[in-house]
Design an enzyme around this catalytic site. Structure first.
Site, PDB file in Angstrom:
ATOM      1  N   CYS A  49       0.828  -1.200   0.000  1.00  0.00           N
ATOM      2  CA  CYS A  49       0.000   0.000   0.000  1.00  0.00           C
ATOM      3  C   CYS A  49       0.866   1.256   0.000  1.00  0.00           C
ATOM      4  O   CYS A  49       1.577   1.516  -0.956  1.00  0.00           O
ATOM      5  CB  CYS A  49      -0.969  -0.062   1.187  1.00  0.00           C
ATOM      6  SG  CYS A  49      -2.306   1.126   1.146  1.00  0.00           S
ATOM      7  N   HIS A  50       0.840   2.050   1.075  1.00  0.00           N
ATOM      8  CA  HIS A  50       1.651   3.261   1.185  1.00  0.00           C
ATOM      9  C   HIS A  50       3.016   2.965   1.813  1.00  0.00           C
ATOM     10  O   HIS A  50       3.847   3.857   1.932  1.00  0.00           O
ATOM     11  CB  HIS A  50       0.914   4.321   2.016  1.00  0.00           C
ATOM     12  CG  HIS A  50      -0.273   4.901   1.320  1.00  0.00           C
ATOM     13  ND1 HIS A  50      -1.476   4.234   1.233  1.00  0.00           N
ATOM     14  CD2 HIS A  50      -0.446   6.073   0.669  1.00  0.00           C
ATOM     15  CE1 HIS A  50      -2.341   4.973   0.569  1.00  0.00           C
ATOM     16  NE2 HIS A  50      -1.746   6.094   0.202  1.00  0.00           N
TER      17      HIS A  50
END
Length: 187
Positions: A114-115
């Site tokens: 994800c991030h």
């Protein structure tokens, strides 16, 4: 339950708030269920607040230890869960950056979802790599001179003696956990 990762030691690192619950707990449970010894370290140690999504608090979990003082030599792989608050906090933490650099230098597997790749950017380990992430992180990775961004559930990039495993979103967690396991078995 398989023991295919028996003897492998995997370190999960997080901030103390803003962690996407499933991106921490599902791979931790899956890899542990495959026989790996899993450790969860947070910046401050102790209680960690998970989120269902970036702003919706879920439950708290306890980390096993603080990031400070940990050594890459004690683990086979590093996993960086996502969540924008978690990733943005980790990317600014000098202990988290040092761990990423140490794992890369030691030729260990590093995985981020994800991030989570934001930390990889700030640690200076993405240049020349091919990886994936949450779509909004794509521009940051390209600007950090990552070789290529791909839209795949999980991407493993052999990187100068170490494996970089990245993934996009919680929907990709089965592929992410499988890619980490394959990287460890090959290492």
């Amino acid at each position: 339950m398989s023991n295919r990762l028996e003897g492998q030691k995997i370190l999960f690192i997080t901030a103390n708030t803003g962690i996407e619950r499933d991106e921490l707990l599902k791979p931790l449970e899956t890899l542990g269920g495959w026989g790996a010894s899993v450790t969860h370290a947070s910046i401050e140690g102790g209680t960690v607040q998970t989120f269902l999504q970036d702003t919706e608090k879920d439950r708290t979990v306890d980390s096993n230890t603080k990031l400070a003082g940990l050594s890459a030599a004690d683990f086979d792989a590093l996993v960086i869960p996502g969540g924008t608050v978690n990733a943005d906090t980790l990317r600014q933490d000098s202990d988290a950056q040092a761990l990423v650099k140490a794992f890369a230098t030691a030729g260990k597997t590093i995985a981020a979802i994800c991030h989570g790749p934001w930390l990889l950017i700030d640690a200076g380990v993405v240049e020349g790599k091919t990886l994936t992430s949450y779509p909004s992180v794509r521009t940051d990775l390209v600007n950090a001179k990552a070789a290529a961004w791909v839209d795949e559930a999980a991407k493993t990039c052999p990187a100068n003696g170490w494996n970089l495993v990245t993934s996009r979103t919680p929907d990709d967690l089965p592929a992410f956990s499988e890619a980490i396991a394959k990287a460890l078995v090959k290492a």
